[in-house]
Write an enzyme that holds these catalytic residues in place. Structure first.
Site, PDB file in Angstrom:
ATOM      1  N   HIS A 305       6.426  29.670  31.705  1.00  0.00           N
ATOM      2  CA  HIS A 305       6.256  30.837  30.577  1.00  0.00           C
ATOM      3  C   HIS A 305       5.437  31.221  29.616  1.00  0.00           C
ATOM      4  O   HIS A 305       5.349  30.583  29.197  1.00  0.00           O
ATOM      5  CB  HIS A 305       7.702  30.856  30.157  1.00  0.00           C
ATOM      6  CG  HIS A 305       8.474  32.540  29.786  1.00  0.00           C
ATOM      7  ND1 HIS A 305       7.639  33.687  28.783  1.00  0.00           N
ATOM      8  CD2 HIS A 305       8.484  33.082  30.577  1.00  0.00           C
ATOM      9  CE1 HIS A 305       8.195  34.839  29.015  1.00  0.00           C
ATOM     10  NE2 HIS A 305       9.158  34.290  30.418  1.00  0.00           N
ATOM     11  N   ASP A 363      14.628  31.445  35.763  1.00  0.00           N
ATOM     12  CA  ASP A 363      14.542  31.374  37.311  1.00  0.00           C
ATOM     13  C   ASP A 363      15.206  30.280  38.133  1.00  0.00           C
ATOM     14  O   ASP A 363      15.281  30.140  39.210  1.00  0.00           O
ATOM     15  CB  ASP A 363      13.272  32.284  37.389  1.00  0.00           C
ATOM     16  CG  ASP A 363      13.154  33.441  37.235  1.00  0.00           C
ATOM     17  OD1 ASP A 363      11.802  33.944  37.200  1.00  0.00           O
ATOM     18  OD2 ASP A 363      13.346  34.364  38.066  1.00  0.00           O
TER      19      ASP A 363
HETATM   20  C1  SDX Z   1       9.536  35.337  34.875  1.00  0.00           C
HETATM   21  O1  SDX Z   1       6.648  37.763  31.132  1.00  0.00           O
HETATM   22  C2  SDX Z   1       8.164  37.590  31.437  1.00  0.00           C
HETATM   23  O2  SDX Z   1       8.908  37.555  30.352  1.00  0.00           O
HETATM   24  C3  SDX Z   1       8.635  37.519  32.449  1.00  0.00           C
HETATM   25  C4  SDX Z   1      10.157  37.209  33.006  1.00  0.00           C
HETATM   26  C5  SDX Z   1      10.880  37.989  32.735  1.00  0.00           C
HETATM   27  O3  SDX Z   1      12.075  38.079  32.138  1.00  0.00           O
HETATM   28  O4  SDX Z   1      10.307  39.279  32.881  1.00  0.00           O
HETATM   29  O5  SDX Z   1      10.291  35.455  31.620  1.00  0.00           O
HETATM   30  C6  SDX Z   1      10.058  36.700  34.310  1.00  0.00           C
HETATM   31  O6  SDX Z   1       8.598  35.964  35.385  1.00  0.00           O
HETATM   32  C7  SDX Z   1       9.778  34.119  34.340  1.00  0.00           C
HETATM   33  C8  SDX Z   1       8.677  33.536  35.361  1.00  0.00           C
HETATM   34  C9  SDX Z   1       9.075  33.288  36.555  1.00  0.00           C
HETATM   35  N1  SDX Z   1       7.801  32.250  37.312  1.00  0.00           N
HETATM   36  C10 SDX Z   1       7.976  31.106  37.360  1.00  0.00           C
HETATM   37  O7  SDX Z   1       8.921  29.960  37.029  1.00  0.00           O
HETATM   38  C11 SDX Z   1       6.687  30.576  38.413  1.00  0.00           C
HETATM   39  C12 SDX Z   1       6.090  28.853  37.641  1.00  0.00           C
HETATM   40  N2  SDX Z   1       5.443  29.277  36.730  1.00  0.00           N
HETATM   41  C13 SDX Z   1       4.457  29.929  35.929  1.00  0.00           C
HETATM   42  O8  SDX Z   1       3.629  30.665  37.466  1.00  0.00           O
HETATM   43  C14 SDX Z   1       3.583  29.578  34.910  1.00  0.00           C
HETATM   44  O9  SDX Z   1       4.437  29.559  34.202  1.00  0.00           O
HETATM   45  C15 SDX Z   1       3.970  31.230  34.648  1.00  0.00           C
HETATM   46  C16 SDX Z   1       3.522  32.692  35.588  1.00  0.00           C
HETATM   47  C17 SDX Z   1       4.959  31.953  34.312  1.00  0.00           C
HETATM   48  C18 SDX Z   1       3.104  31.964  33.033  1.00  0.00           C
HETATM   49  O10 SDX Z   1       1.812  31.446  33.802  1.00  0.00           O
HETATM   50  P1  SDX Z   1       0.578  30.804  32.491  1.00  0.00           P
HETATM   51  O11 SDX Z   1       0.557  31.753  31.297  1.00  0.00           O
HETATM   52  O12 SDX Z   1      -0.823  30.803  33.342  1.00  0.00           O
HETATM   53  O13 SDX Z   1       1.196  29.565  32.229  1.00  0.00           O
HETATM   54  P2  SDX Z   1       0.322  29.146  30.619  1.00  0.00           P
HETATM   55  O14 SDX Z   1      -1.305  29.228  30.622  1.00  0.00           O
HETATM   56  O15 SDX Z   1       0.973  29.041  30.194  1.00  0.00           O
HETATM   57  O16 SDX Z   1      -0.010  27.306  31.340  1.00  0.00           O
HETATM   58  C19 SDX Z   1      -0.378  26.508  30.448  1.00  0.00           C
HETATM   59  C20 SDX Z   1      -0.402  25.365  31.768  1.00  0.00           C
HETATM   60  C21 SDX Z   1      -1.053  25.463  32.500  1.00  0.00           C
HETATM   61  O17 SDX Z   1      -2.518  24.049  32.908  1.00  0.00           O
HETATM   62  P3  SDX Z   1      -4.184  24.290  32.257  1.00  0.00           P
HETATM   63  O18 SDX Z   1      -4.697  24.997  32.852  1.00  0.00           O
HETATM   64  O19 SDX Z   1      -4.054  24.628  31.023  1.00  0.00           O
HETATM   65  O20 SDX Z   1      -4.381  22.970  32.813  1.00  0.00           O
HETATM   66  O21 SDX Z   1       1.092  24.722  32.104  1.00  0.00           O
HETATM   67  C22 SDX Z   1      -0.054  24.654  33.590  1.00  0.00           C
HETATM   68  C23 SDX Z   1      -1.220  25.729  34.255  1.00  0.00           C
HETATM   69  O22 SDX Z   1      -1.438  25.271  35.216  1.00  0.00           O
HETATM   70  N3  SDX Z   1       1.935  25.265  34.428  1.00  0.00           N
HETATM   71  C24 SDX Z   1       2.145  25.069  35.408  1.00  0.00           C
HETATM   72  C25 SDX Z   1       3.191  25.476  35.401  1.00  0.00           C
HETATM   73  N4  SDX Z   1       3.122  26.472  34.440  1.00  0.00           N
HETATM   74  C26 SDX Z   1       2.211  26.945  33.776  1.00  0.00           C
HETATM   75  N5  SDX Z   1       2.007  23.705  35.683  1.00  0.00           N
HETATM   76  C27 SDX Z   1       3.419  23.287  36.829  1.00  0.00           C
HETATM   77  N6  SDX Z   1       4.163  24.183  37.056  1.00  0.00           N
HETATM   78  C28 SDX Z   1       4.311  25.444  36.304  1.00  0.00           C
HETATM   79  N7  SDX Z   1       5.505  25.914  36.447  1.00  0.00           N
END
Ligand code: SDX
Length: 429
Positions: A305, A363
């Site tokens: 998140h 989710d």
């Molecule tokens: C919602 O914003 C909100 O409030 C949204 C929401 C709402 O109620 O409106 O809460 C609803 O959208 C929930 C999120 C749903 N999305 C997912 O479940 C999709 C999978 N998750 C990701 O794509 C990701 O976690 C995000 C998009 C949610 C957040 O993306 P960020 O901000 O880019 O994540 P981050 O920067 O904190 O990640 C840090 C690291 C990164 O690696 P590095 O580049 O630092 O090496 O963690 C990795 C990311 O690549 N990472 C993941 C991951 N999520 C982040 N690696 C593997 N699996 C994942 N799901």
């Protein structure tokens, strides 16, 4: 408590006021930065940027806290209901019994849509994604309800807010019925909000439909969990669209479009597809390895998140609701739930996820619950949009009523070509 922050650029020191919230981080008001320095801030994704002042929802990502108007989500989900939460988000206080009765009555008597909307639906292919239909049909509401599109008129704004909350379930159910070739089912005013939606989705003209009160209560709670979430991508979209003076129906349609993405509200559909692709618990380790592999674009959908760096409090309640629904439906061993539980156990112990603070989000479990209730995966994000409409409209209302509100207009870091003169085609290589 500091009241000003200093920024030194070369030999110049600039002062910016520090604004303090009631809880949560302070903000440095840099609105005069460009005028004073000729430079912009740079924050793609707005991870360190507050776009507005708001009194509606507060999230503490490190502590896993979510408050609607100060009330913890756990208490509202346990003791309240969705329409009461709608009142709270819109007007700032929990309603008295009389206020709640009047609000519910008002919403109930706006649930029908203009009957010509039926013909509007006929223009879609039957296999259109329901979210495509929702973006179009909600936008089309501004073509049917001209008497509530003047945003300068408080009464029209209030009617539009009620209409949006009241008509989203009807449109969502119509999108579902249309996709399966069944006739639309009209709302019934003697049913509560969630029961009405279940009936509009699953009733057929040939027989009486009996609402399961346990499923209706669970769905109502799911709506409460999804109702608002501060300045997330789709809410920011609604605010930006609304800042130009666009009518509320068009702004909500923009929010639905943004929510559709798999990184946002589309994650519930993507998470269920991921669990189905993993298939069995013994496949989980392979997919966890893929998620950790920098060269593999695969991400664990339903994990991570932008704000929560702790367990999403909504996911805990969602997990409990999943078990309630599965047991009410007599589903003893759902293979997808077995995969989800195994995936969560492995991921939460894995250094990669611990170090990057990746936890299940709302989710992760919602898809399993909605599938068990009989919704196809293509409807999962539609239900998210249905519930989030009150959050979008409450944030839109707050923005419109803010006397300092002006059109949103971010700037950029330009890295393109400097000025150059036109070259006739005869001189181009
Ligand atoms: C919602 O914003 C909100 O409030 C949204 C929401 C709402 O109620 O409106 O809460 C609803 O959208 C929930 C999120 C749903 N999305 C997912 O479940 C999709 C999978 N998750 C990701 O794509 C990701 O976690 C995000 C998009 C949610 C957040 O993306 P960020 O901000 O880019 O994540 P981050 O920067 O904190 O990640 C840090 C690291 C990164 O690696 P590095 O580049 O630092 O090496 O963690 C990795 C990311 O690549 N990472 C993941 C991951 N999520 C982040 N690696 C593997 N699996 C994942 N799901």
């Amino acid at each position: 408590m500091s009241t000003s922050s200093k920024l030194t650029i070369d030999d110049k020191t600039l002062d910016f006021p520090v604004k303090h919230g009631s809880i949560g981080p302070d903000v440095y008001d840099i609105s005069k930065l460009y005028a004073q320095s000729g430079a912009f801030t740079y924050d793609p994704g707005f991870t360190s940027t507050a776009s507005c002042e708001s009194k509606i929802t507060y999230i503490d990502g490190d502590e896993g806290v979510l408050l609607y108007r100060g009330y913890p989500i756990e208490q509202l989900a346990e003791h309240g209901d969705f329409l009461e939460t709608c009142y709270l988000l819109l007007y700032g206080e929990l309603p008295s019994a009389a206020q709640k009765h009047a609000f519910v009555d008002n919403v109930t008597h706006h649930t029908m849509v203009h009957d010509q909307m039926n013909r509007f639906f006929l223009g879609f292919r039957r296999d259109a994604h329901p979210m495509a239909i929702m973006v179009a049909s909600v936008g089309a509401l501004s073509a049917f309800y001209h008497d509530s599109t003047d945003i300068s008129d408080e009464t029209q704004r209030m009617i539009a807010q009620i209409r949006m909350i009241a008509k989203m379930p009807t449109l969502a159910a119509m999108a579902y019925k249309y996709s399966i070739g069944q006739p639309f089912v009209y709302p019934k005013n003697d049913l509560d909000y969630a029961s009405n939606f279940l009936r509009m989705c699953f009733a057929v003209p040939c027989e009486e439909y009996k609402v399961n009160p346990i499923l209706a209560r669970a769905l109502d709670r799911i709506f409460t969990l999804h109702a608002d979430h501060e300045q997330n991508a789709s809410t920011s979209t609604v605010r930006l669209a609304g800042s130009s003076g666009a009518n509320p129906f068009a702004c909500i349609a923009a929010g639905i479009a943004c929510l559709w993405g798999p990184a946002h509200g589309g994650a519930n559909e993507a998470a269920l597809k991921m669990l189905s692709e993993i298939g069995t618990p013994d496949n989980v380790a392979k997919y966890v390895a893929k998620a950790k592999d920098k060269n593999d674009p695969f991400r664990l959908m339903g994990f991570g998140h932008r704000v929560y760096k702790n367990y999403d409090p909504r996911a805990r309640i969602m997990q409990k609701t999943t078990h309630e629904v599965l047991s009410e439906l007599g589903i003893k061993d759902d293979p997808l739930l077995d995969v989800a539980i195994e995936l969560e156990q492995i991921a939460l112990k894995d250094d990669y996820f611990i170090e990057k603070k990746l936890y299940p989000n709302i989710d992760f479990y919602s898809g399993i619950t909605l599938k068990a209730m009989g919704f196809p995966t293509s409807m999962f994000t539609v239900l998210f949009a249905l519930a989030r409409t009150v959050g979008w409209i409450a944030q839109w209302k707050e923005m419109i009523e803010d006397p300092s509100q002006k059109i949103g207009r971010p700037r950029q870091l330009y890295v393109g070509s400097p000025k150059r003169d036109y070259m006739p085609v005869s001189q181009r290589s």
